[in-house]
Design a protein around this motif. Structure first.
Motif, PDB file in Angstrom:
ATOM      1  N   HIS A  34       0.275  -1.375  -0.085  1.00  0.00           N
ATOM      2  CA  HIS A  34      -0.346   0.270   0.131  1.00  0.00           C
ATOM      3  C   HIS A  34       0.740   1.165  -0.142  1.00  0.00           C
ATOM      4  O   HIS A  34       0.618   2.819  -0.836  1.00  0.00           O
ATOM      5  CB  HIS A  34      -0.843   0.290   1.062  1.00  0.00           C
ATOM      6  CG  HIS A  34      -1.912  -1.253   1.666  1.00  0.00           C
ATOM      7  ND1 HIS A  34      -2.783  -1.622   0.303  1.00  0.00           N
ATOM      8  CD2 HIS A  34      -2.009  -1.864   2.105  1.00  0.00           C
ATOM      9  CE1 HIS A  34      -3.485  -2.530   1.005  1.00  0.00           C
ATOM     10  NE2 HIS A  34      -2.875  -2.878   1.716  1.00  0.00           N
ATOM     11  N   CYS A  35       1.727   1.444   1.169  1.00  0.00           N
ATOM     12  CA  CYS A  35       2.753   2.345   0.630  1.00  0.00           C
ATOM     13  C   CYS A  35       3.322   2.556  -0.379  1.00  0.00           C
ATOM     14  O   CYS A  35       3.545   3.318  -1.112  1.00  0.00           O
ATOM     15  CB  CYS A  35       4.059   2.090   1.424  1.00  0.00           C
ATOM     16  SG  CYS A  35       3.235   1.860   3.533  1.00  0.00           S
ATOM     17  N   GLY A  36       3.909   1.392  -1.069  1.00  0.00           N
ATOM     18  CA  GLY A  36       4.424   1.342  -2.583  1.00  0.00           C
ATOM     19  C   GLY A  36       3.223   1.496  -3.909  1.00  0.00           C
ATOM     20  O   GLY A  36       3.978   2.883  -3.855  1.00  0.00           O
ATOM     21  N   ASN A  37       2.046   1.614  -4.145  1.00  0.00           N
ATOM     22  CA  ASN A  37       1.355   2.136  -4.573  1.00  0.00           C
ATOM     23  C   ASN A  37       1.416   3.394  -3.773  1.00  0.00           C
ATOM     24  O   ASN A  37       0.962   4.921  -4.946  1.00  0.00           O
ATOM     25  CB  ASN A  37      -0.183   1.092  -4.495  1.00  0.00           C
ATOM     26  CG  ASN A  37       0.055  -0.195  -4.461  1.00  0.00           C
ATOM     27  OD1 ASN A  37       0.224  -0.195  -5.658  1.00  0.00           O
ATOM     28  ND2 ASN A  37      -0.829  -0.679  -3.957  1.00  0.00           N
ATOM     29  N   ALA A  38       1.017   3.967  -2.499  1.00  0.00           N
ATOM     30  CA  ALA A  38       1.254   5.544  -2.058  1.00  0.00           C
ATOM     31  C   ALA A  38       2.108   6.691  -2.959  1.00  0.00           C
ATOM     32  O   ALA A  38       1.853   7.819  -3.407  1.00  0.00           O
ATOM     33  CB  ALA A  38       0.566   5.651  -1.015  1.00  0.00           C
ATOM     34  N   LYS A  43       4.402  11.420  -4.653  1.00  0.00           N
ATOM     35  CA  LYS A  43       5.113  12.363  -5.791  1.00  0.00           C
ATOM     36  C   LYS A  43       4.293  13.650  -6.290  1.00  0.00           C
ATOM     37  O   LYS A  43       5.340  14.894  -6.665  1.00  0.00           O
ATOM     38  CB  LYS A  43       6.309  10.738  -6.546  1.00  0.00           C
ATOM     39  CG  LYS A  43       7.262  10.989  -6.128  1.00  0.00           C
ATOM     40  CD  LYS A  43       7.981  11.603  -5.854  1.00  0.00           C
ATOM     41  CE  LYS A  43       9.470  11.164  -5.308  1.00  0.00           C
ATOM     42  NZ  LYS A  43      10.233  12.594  -5.209  1.00  0.00           N
ATOM     43  N   GLU A  44       3.360  12.971  -7.361  1.00  0.00           N
ATOM     44  CA  GLU A  44       2.851  14.224  -7.716  1.00  0.00           C
ATOM     45  C   GLU A  44       1.978  15.344  -6.981  1.00  0.00           C
ATOM     46  O   GLU A  44       2.085  15.640  -7.284  1.00  0.00           O
ATOM     47  CB  GLU A  44       1.606  12.547  -8.080  1.00  0.00           C
ATOM     48  CG  GLU A  44       0.684  13.834  -9.528  1.00  0.00           C
ATOM     49  CD  GLU A  44      -0.256  13.136  -9.827  1.00  0.00           C
ATOM     50  OE1 GLU A  44      -1.196  13.377 -10.041  1.00  0.00           O
ATOM     51  OE2 GLU A  44      -0.449  11.631 -10.129  1.00  0.00           O
ATOM     52  N   ILE A  45       1.675  14.784  -5.738  1.00  0.00           N
ATOM     53  CA  ILE A  45       1.485  15.584  -4.584  1.00  0.00           C
ATOM     54  C   ILE A  45       2.417  17.066  -4.523  1.00  0.00           C
ATOM     55  O   ILE A  45       2.323  18.395  -4.325  1.00  0.00           O
ATOM     56  CB  ILE A  45       1.117  15.423  -3.298  1.00  0.00           C
ATOM     57  CG1 ILE A  45      -0.353  14.724  -3.088  1.00  0.00           C
ATOM     58  CG2 ILE A  45       1.021  15.659  -2.515  1.00  0.00           C
ATOM     59  CD1 ILE A  45      -0.730  13.938  -2.111  1.00  0.00           C
ATOM     60  N   GLU A  46       3.621  16.569  -4.115  1.00  0.00           N
ATOM     61  CA  GLU A  46       5.150  17.203  -4.426  1.00  0.00           C
ATOM     62  C   GLU A  46       5.127  18.058  -5.838  1.00  0.00           C
ATOM     63  O   GLU A  46       4.919  19.494  -5.616  1.00  0.00           O
ATOM     64  CB  GLU A  46       6.117  16.305  -4.542  1.00  0.00           C
ATOM     65  CG  GLU A  46       7.352  16.329  -3.540  1.00  0.00           C
ATOM     66  CD  GLU A  46       8.647  15.343  -3.681  1.00  0.00           C
ATOM     67  OE1 GLU A  46      10.167  15.784  -3.878  1.00  0.00           O
ATOM     68  OE2 GLU A  46       8.547  14.511  -2.845  1.00  0.00           O
TER      69      GLU A  46
END
Length: 172
Positions: A34-38, A43-46
């Motif tokens: 789930h962390c891998g998917n997040a 990165k996109e939020i950043e």
């Protein structure tokens, strides 16, 4: 509602704007799918919100479930001592599909770390204590799985996609 304990400090790994109005703390486990998917969403939020957001990562390795979660956290913290925490963090998530003991040295080499120093730091008390204090902080903050997000000190109910959506709405 669960609150973040302790608050974000200079002991944390941060990126983003110093004067950001939104601070996001992620409790993560490098082997957690789930962390891998997040990860790409964070990165996109950043990229989307840049300096409006400050991102913080705290280690929350679920050792019973994930064999390499703790060694990965140690590797990221050992890299941090050579000012390469985020580079190691990103590389571990980008190579999550092939996580094993050999991966950390391979990444360390790619990042140009001093490999002898890296090896020594991997087993140092300083590095272990950092991972343990992050984990302890997660327990005190009410983390019950990974990834867990805290926005401005309050537990966020939802995943990375919900977080992205919330940020979009609050910055429009």
């Amino acid at each position: 509602m669960s609150t973040l304990k302790p608050e974000v400090s200079t002991n944390d790994h941060m990126q983003g704007g110093d004067s950001a109005s939104i601070t996001i703390v992620e409790f993560g486990d490098y082997e957690c799918p789930h962390c891998g998917n997040a990860y790409p969403i964070i990165k996109e939020i950043e990229e989307t919100f840049g300096d409006q957001v400050k991102l913080v990562f705290r280690n929350f390795p679920l050792q019973e479930a994930h064999e390499f979660a703790y060694p990965a956290a140690l590797a990221a913290e050992a890299a941090a001592l050579q000012h390469k925490f985020w580079e190691m963090h990103d590389a571990i998530y980008e190579n999550q599909y092939r996580l094993d003991e050999g991966l950390f040295n391979e990444i360390a080499e790619t990042l140009g770390l001093d490999l002898e120093q890296f090896a020594a730091d991997l087993s140092s008390e300083v590095v272990k204590e950092k991972v343990e204090s992050d984990f302890e902080s997660g327990v005190r903050s009410g983390v019950n799985g990974t990834p867990s997000f805290y926005v401005n000190g309050k537990k966020f109910d939802g995943g990375a996609t919900d977080l992205y959506q919330m940020l979009k709405e609050s910055t429009e």
